[in-house]
Scaffold this motif. Structure first.
Motif, mmCIF file in Angstrom:
data_model
loop_
_atom_site.group_PDB
_atom_site.id
_atom_site.type_symbol
_atom_site.label_atom_id
_atom_site.label_comp_id
_atom_site.label_asym_id
_atom_site.label_seq_id
_atom_site.Cartn_x
_atom_site.Cartn_y
_atom_site.Cartn_z
ATOM 1 N N ARG A 196 -4.899 7.723 16.966
ATOM 2 C CA ARG A 196 -5.640 7.459 15.846
ATOM 3 C C ARG A 196 -5.026 6.447 14.874
ATOM 4 O O ARG A 196 -3.709 6.280 15.088
ATOM 5 C CB ARG A 196 -5.642 8.872 15.173
ATOM 6 C CG ARG A 196 -6.536 9.849 15.994
ATOM 7 C CD ARG A 196 -6.645 11.259 15.088
ATOM 8 N NE ARG A 196 -5.209 11.728 14.740
ATOM 9 C CZ ARG A 196 -4.977 12.458 13.751
ATOM 10 N NH1 ARG A 196 -5.753 12.571 12.733
ATOM 11 N NH2 ARG A 196 -3.717 12.790 13.725
ATOM 12 N N ILE A 197 -5.716 5.867 13.907
ATOM 13 C CA ILE A 197 -5.231 5.095 12.985
ATOM 14 C C ILE A 197 -5.402 5.597 11.516
ATOM 15 O O ILE A 197 -6.600 5.705 11.248
ATOM 16 C CB ILE A 197 -5.754 3.644 13.138
ATOM 17 C CG1 ILE A 197 -5.069 3.165 14.529
ATOM 18 C CG2 ILE A 197 -4.934 2.678 11.846
ATOM 19 C CD1 ILE A 197 -5.618 1.675 14.719
ATOM 20 N N ALA A 198 -4.417 5.824 10.630
ATOM 21 C CA ALA A 198 -4.505 6.026 9.198
ATOM 22 C C ALA A 198 -4.413 4.762 8.679
ATOM 23 O O ALA A 198 -3.657 3.810 8.829
ATOM 24 C CB ALA A 198 -3.740 7.127 8.767
ATOM 25 N N VAL A 199 -5.441 4.642 7.451
ATOM 26 C CA VAL A 199 -5.151 3.507 6.591
ATOM 27 C C VAL A 199 -4.685 4.099 5.443
ATOM 28 O O VAL A 199 -5.348 4.717 4.463
ATOM 29 C CB VAL A 199 -6.658 2.642 6.775
ATOM 30 C CG1 VAL A 199 -6.351 1.481 5.782
ATOM 31 C CG2 VAL A 199 -6.925 2.432 8.075
ATOM 32 N N MET A 200 -3.612 3.346 4.670
ATOM 33 C CA MET A 200 -3.191 3.507 3.500
ATOM 34 C C MET A 200 -3.586 2.821 2.371
ATOM 35 O O MET A 200 -3.793 1.478 2.712
ATOM 36 C CB MET A 200 -1.615 3.655 3.567
ATOM 37 C CG MET A 200 -1.131 5.110 3.761
ATOM 38 S SD MET A 200 0.793 4.849 3.407
ATOM 39 C CE MET A 200 0.824 5.715 1.945
ATOM 40 N N ARG A 201 -3.921 3.260 1.254
ATOM 41 C CA ARG A 201 -4.312 2.400 0.070
ATOM 42 C C ARG A 201 -3.766 3.065 -1.130
ATOM 43 O O ARG A 201 -4.015 4.155 -1.289
ATOM 44 C CB ARG A 201 -5.533 2.196 -0.030
ATOM 45 C CG ARG A 201 -6.253 1.180 -1.162
ATOM 46 C CD ARG A 201 -7.613 0.930 -1.103
ATOM 47 N NE ARG A 201 -8.336 2.240 -1.571
ATOM 48 C CZ ARG A 201 -9.426 2.727 -1.002
ATOM 49 N NH1 ARG A 201 -10.090 1.910 -0.056
ATOM 50 N NH2 ARG A 201 -10.008 3.577 -1.665
ATOM 51 N N GLU A 202 -2.666 2.314 -1.842
ATOM 52 C CA GLU A 202 -2.483 2.597 -3.201
ATOM 53 C C GLU A 202 -1.564 4.135 -2.956
ATOM 54 O O GLU A 202 -1.855 5.135 -3.768
ATOM 55 C CB GLU A 202 -3.314 2.945 -4.132
ATOM 56 C CG GLU A 202 -3.936 1.550 -4.445
ATOM 57 C CD GLU A 202 -5.101 1.488 -5.684
ATOM 58 O OE1 GLU A 202 -5.479 2.712 -5.849
ATOM 59 O OE2 GLU A 202 -5.520 0.440 -6.104
ATOM 60 N N GLY A 203 -0.912 4.248 -2.012
ATOM 61 C CA GLY A 203 -0.005 5.486 -1.762
ATOM 62 C C GLY A 203 -0.962 6.661 -1.141
ATOM 63 O O GLY A 203 -0.286 7.735 -0.675
ATOM 64 N N LEU A 213 -11.065 -0.021 4.887
ATOM 65 C CA LEU A 213 -10.629 1.015 4.174
ATOM 66 C C LEU A 213 -9.116 0.504 3.574
ATOM 67 O O LEU A 213 -8.861 0.975 2.596
ATOM 68 C CB LEU A 213 -9.697 1.882 5.353
ATOM 69 C CG LEU A 213 -11.214 2.638 6.078
ATOM 70 C CD1 LEU A 213 -10.587 3.523 7.269
ATOM 71 C CD2 LEU A 213 -11.785 3.806 5.132
ATOM 72 N N ALA A 214 -8.564 -0.606 3.875
ATOM 73 C CA ALA A 214 -7.527 -0.928 3.368
ATOM 74 C C ALA A 214 -7.690 -1.313 2.138
ATOM 75 O O ALA A 214 -6.638 -1.627 1.050
ATOM 76 C CB ALA A 214 -6.638 -2.080 4.256
ATOM 77 N N VAL A 215 -8.832 -2.022 1.904
ATOM 78 C CA VAL A 215 -9.276 -2.908 0.690
ATOM 79 C C VAL A 215 -10.283 -2.020 -0.161
ATOM 80 O O VAL A 215 -10.929 -1.403 0.081
ATOM 81 C CB VAL A 215 -9.909 -4.135 0.822
ATOM 82 C CG1 VAL A 215 -10.100 -4.890 -0.291
ATOM 83 C CG2 VAL A 215 -8.752 -5.066 1.867
ATOM 84 N N ALA A 252 0.748 -1.340 0.144
ATOM 85 C CA ALA A 252 -0.124 0.013 0.103
ATOM 86 C C ALA A 252 0.975 1.322 0.029
ATOM 87 O O ALA A 252 0.390 2.213 -0.155
ATOM 88 C CB ALA A 252 -0.730 -0.033 1.116
ATOM 89 N N GLY A 253 2.111 1.014 0.121
ATOM 90 C CA GLY A 253 3.139 2.287 0.145
ATOM 91 C C GLY A 253 3.306 2.945 1.366
ATOM 92 O O GLY A 253 3.866 3.905 1.494
ATOM 93 N N ARG A 254 3.060 2.138 2.630
ATOM 94 C CA ARG A 254 3.432 2.645 4.171
ATOM 95 C C ARG A 254 5.042 2.928 4.158
ATOM 96 O O ARG A 254 5.407 3.940 4.519
ATOM 97 C CB ARG A 254 3.079 1.620 5.079
ATOM 98 C CG ARG A 254 1.445 1.720 4.898
ATOM 99 C CD ARG A 254 0.962 0.787 6.034
ATOM 100 N NE ARG A 254 1.500 -0.429 5.743
ATOM 101 C CZ ARG A 254 1.308 -1.614 6.353
ATOM 102 N NH1 ARG A 254 0.810 -1.657 7.679
ATOM 103 N NH2 ARG A 254 1.802 -2.954 5.942
ATOM 104 N N SER A 255 5.790 1.821 3.995
ATOM 105 C CA SER A 255 7.172 1.855 4.029
ATOM 106 C C SER A 255 7.732 3.117 3.078
ATOM 107 O O SER A 255 8.655 3.819 3.550
ATOM 108 C CB SER A 255 7.906 0.539 3.902
ATOM 109 O OG SER A 255 7.443 -0.408 4.889
ATOM 110 N N GLU A 256 7.326 3.032 2.247
ATOM 111 C CA GLU A 256 7.845 4.073 0.814
ATOM 112 C C GLU A 256 7.451 5.538 1.436
ATOM 113 O O GLU A 256 8.204 6.449 1.432
ATOM 114 C CB GLU A 256 7.136 3.592 -0.391
ATOM 115 C CG GLU A 256 7.573 2.610 -1.168
ATOM 116 C CD GLU A 256 6.756 1.585 -0.730
ATOM 117 O OE1 GLU A 256 6.025 1.558 0.248
ATOM 118 O OE2 GLU A 256 7.218 0.251 -1.058
#
Lengths: 499, 351
Positions: A463-470, A489-491, A289-293
């Protein structure tokens, strides 16, 4: 009589007791869920079964008779098949070639492509994969690759199939397909050992659950007892609340503000979020999902095509590690061994590598103050090492992570980014790292914690942010925390509903 | 006390092993080049040809000249790279330096020797920056970049001289001072050796005491972790090539004056390989991140003393290459299988 019975298996690596008299049974046509924290000994146990390690003590009974499994080939002959967590396919060979790698049917010394094809096709069809066996593996999705791995495992007439975190790189839909397949194989009489961190999967599929903790049997659950809370409490030996330290609600001042930030992997992704002083923002998302990036982009070790980053309302340039460090933005990277530490160097040297200026006079290193610094942190974090001259590569994962922490704490972080801070770390050390993170919040530091460990995210974050496709698919407040909400949210919705 | 001793034994094991090899080779040479007409055994050893003033002077000059560029190579190897162009660069530097003195090339004006040295050193720094830029910034493999240097620089030198020798006797300005500086003696020691001692001290400081050295070792081991610590790995890596090139130029000055005639086609041939051999024998790992100044010096010295032994004892000089090869192979093999551990283990058992 169970099909497979591991009897009082022990294994030690040097002084470390990885397994202590572990018992495990699995029946024909049964799915056994094997759960446990990182470092609980699941992988070691399965590696013994797969012939990678020899047990220090204990017995393996197959159909009631004792067997010794001294290498992977021996495991194969006994019908034990192991699908490893990471994909082990060769991208430059086609599907059929991968399935029969090392066992290719030959004719006159050449690979018999036609037989290879004919043997592969039914295997793939059984798994519901209707792809030509001569397709290059490079063209497959992760889910398809996982299925090819399973086809490879089944191609040896397996009686026992070990699946180690088979869904960790799959989308929800692919996961669904895989779980259906596991059920089908169970009907065909296969004994399956299913290892997963995703407790929902275990709940959906397992007939029985065995938990390991610190290399010992921690308990087991019958089919009707399997539920999330029961699994967690036998896995960690107590209730979740006791593991995660309480943190105060954050102060209102925004420390880090990120606007429309994109990464090289996801140039069109637009991540926008803020972190307040003393706040832990958890960051969830699927693999890829691009979290590490994002973390690497924010820290400046990776270029970023667009976006605005502000620290305490001062904007800082993208792609400049030096400026990030000067502004108090630090990263404890996902891969400690290759990015976080120089394993061959000592604790002392690693702890000052990022802050040499403080330990030098006219370019000359002040070794005494370096040592002093290292010893302060050794005590502060209770790092188990004979001295600060110990080479970091010899430390356990938990102690290594503490060295990474110490390295950045020396510089007083304003924003600390943790990428998978507790991956591969045992429970005791994890709690200490959680405490250190909680303590950082007290000093007003803003924390971005990327994690694939749901419990950790839910337990630590404000809080939690959910990443998807950057991009950021959504940010959840504490009241809205749940595994389901995060996964939703992730999918991508359209994908999740299409199957 | 015991633990401290074994700590030092372990830390300097490679250097210790090499020192033993060095002593052994030296003693062997002394023994077989002894003066058989001297009265008494001890006296015959003291009067051996190895210990003769002339041989020692010659040997120390060689150690000085080879040592200077080997130290530069050592730094590059520690950064995880390699510089194959050193030998060719020395031919080019020697050629350019003599053209600077004589002004006999159309494009190069003749100037006095002091500015000539400064120009040469500046030129070598530019070459080093060029290498460093291609390797650290453009990310070309060091092997390829310096392999092109290996071919190109010698070719360039040969082209400039129309493939003949070039001397410095028809220099435009006075060169007495130059000869005194480069071929003379200070306190009975050859100037090259004195320069080498000085360079060793500087490189020791850089590698073992300064931040540069720490960064170099870190990036040689794990470049990614180094850059994640905020180290500007490009600059540090590039600097290694710059230092290597400058040291090659300093060494080239001594070699040029020593041989008096620079024949570009053979001048400094294979010197990069001697430097690599010396550094590896001295404990540098070609994977980078490992190596000490003492080790590089000892490694280079062992190779030169071996050469000296072959010359003095009249062994077949072609065979000397085989001996050198075996010593390097053996040295790395000992390290690979950690044979010194057997020694420390028995030590701790008896203790």
């Amino acid at each position: 009589m169970p099909l497979l019975h591991l009897k009082k298996i022990s294994k030690s690596f040097g002084p470390v007791q990885a397994l202590d008299q572990v018992e495990l049974e699995v029946e024909k046509g049964e799915v056994l869920g094997l759960i446990g924290e990182n470092g609980a000994g699941k992988s070691t146990l399965m590696n013994i079964l797969g012939g990678m390690f020899a047990p220090s003590a204990g017995q393996i009974l197959l159909d009631g008779s004792s067997v010794s499994i001294h290498d992977a080939k021996a495991a194969e002959r006994l019908g034990i098949s192991f699908v490893h967590q990471e994909l082990n396919l060769l991208d430059n060979i086609d599907i059929a070639g991968n399935i029969f790698l090392g066992r290719e049917p030959t004719r006159l010394g050449c690979i018999d492509q036609k037989r290879l094809h004919d043997l592969s096709r039914p295997l793939l069809e059984n798994l519901g994969l209707s792809i030509d066996p001569f397709t290059s593996v490079a063209l497959l999705t992760n889910g398809q690759k996982q299925l090819v791995e399973i086809a490879k495992a089944l191609s040896i007439d397996a009686k026992i199939l070990i699946l180690d975190e088979p869904t960790s790189s799959l989308t929800l839909q692919e996961t669904d397909t895989l779980l259906k397949l596991v059920k089908k194989l169970r009907q065909q009489g296969m004994a399956i050992i299913f290892i997963s961190h995703r407790l929902a999967e275990i709940e959906a599929i397992a007939d029985r659950v065995i938990a390991l903790r610190d290399g010992k049997n921690a308990g087991w659950l019958g089919h009707d007892e399997i539920n999330r809370n029961a699994m967690i409490s036998i896995m960690i030996g107590r209730e979740l609340d006791e593991v995660y330290p309480k943190t105060k609600p954050p102060v209102e001042d925004v420390v880090l503000s990120v606007r429309d930030f994109s990464t090289r992997r996801w140039p069109n992704g637009r991540a926008t979020f803020e972190i307040k002083s003393g706040e832990i923002l958890g960051m969830a998302g699927l693999v890829g999902a691009g979290r590490s990036e994002l973390a690497q982009g924010l820290f400046g070790v990776d270029d970023s095509p667009a976006g605005l980053v502000e620290i305490e309302s001062q904007s800082i340039p993208r792609g400049d590690v030096g400026r990030c460090i000067a502004n108090g933005v630090f990263l404890a990277p996902e891969d400690r061994k290759s990015s976080g530490l120089v394993l061959e160097m000592t604790i002392r040297e690693n702890m000052t590598l990022n802050s040499m200026k403080r330990f030098t006079r006219y370019l000359r290193i002040d070794f005494a103050s370096e040592r002093e610094n290292a010893e302060v942190w050794l005590r502060e974090f209770g790092i188990k090492a004979p001295s600060s001259e110990q080479v970091v590569g010899n430390l356990s994962g938990g102690n290594q992570q503490k060295v990474v922490l110490a390295k950045w704490m020396t510089l007083k972080p304003k924003v600390m980014i943790f990428d998978e801070p507790t991956r591969g770390i045992d429970m005791g050390a994890r709690e200490e790292i959680y405490k250190a993170i909680a303590k950082l919040t007290e000093s007003g530091c803003a924390i971005l914690m990327i994690s694939s460990d749901m419990e950790e995210l839910l337990g630590m974050s404000h809080r939690i942010a959910v990443m998807r496709e950057g991009g950021i698919a959504g940010i959840l407040d504490k009241e809205a925390f749940s595994e389901e909400a995060i996964m939703q949210l992730a999918v991508r919705e359209d994908l999740a509903t299409s199957s | 006390m015991e633990s401290k001793l074994s700590h030092y034994l372990n830390r300097y094991r490679k250097e210790g092993c090499l020192a033993l090899v060095l002593l052994f080779v030296a003693f062997w040479t002394i023994l077989f080049s002894r003066n058989t007409e001297a009265s008494g055994f001890l006296q015959s050893l003291i009067e051996s040809r190895f210990l003769s003033l002339r041989n020692l002077e010659n040997l120390s000059r060689q150690v000085g000249m080879y040592g200077i560029f080997s130290l530069g190579m050592g730094l590059v190897i520690i950064s995880g790279g390699i510089d194959l162009s050193v030998g060719s660069l020395m031919a080019l530097f020697g050629t350019v330096f003599f053209f600077l003195l004589t002004g006999s090339h159309a494009w190069i004006p003749g100037i006095p020797w002091v500015p000539a040295i400064i120009v040469l050193l500046a030129f070598s720094a530019i070459v080093g920056v060029f290498h460093g830029w291609l390797i650290a910034r453009i990310r070309m493999p060091a092997f390829v970049v310096t392999l092109c240097g290996l071919l190109g620089y010698r070719g360039l030198a040969q082209t400039m001289t129309h493939d003949t020798a070039i001397g410095y006797y028809d220099a435009k300005f006075g060169i007495v001072g130059l000869e005194k500086l480069l071929t003379g003696e200070i306190l009975g020691l050859p100037a090259a050796f004195i320069a080498f001692l000085f360079v060793s001290a500087v490189v020791y400081y850089l590698l073992h005491l300064s931040v540069f050295g720490r960064y170099l070792l870190a990036l040689g081991r794990n470049e990614q972790a180094a850059s994640y610590s905020g180290i500007n790995t490009r600059v540090i890596m590039g600097l290694a090539y710059v230092i290597c090139s400058i040291l090659a130029a300093i060494s080239a000055l001594f070699f040029a004056l020593y041989t008096a005639d620079v024949v570009p086609s053979i001048h400094g041939n294979f010197y990069e390989l001697y430097a690599i051999a010396g550094a590896v024998l001295g404990g540098c790992s070609l994977r980078g991140g490992e190596g000490t100044v003492i080790g590089i010096i000892l490694g280079t010295t062992v190779l030169l003393v071996l050469q000296n032994m072959v010359n003095l004892l009249g062994y077949d000089s072609s065979f000397s290459k085989v001996i050198t090869a075996l010593v390097i192979l053996g040295g790395v093999l000992v390290d690979r299988f950690e044979i010194w551990k057997l020694v420390t283990r028995t030590r701790s058992n008896t203790a």
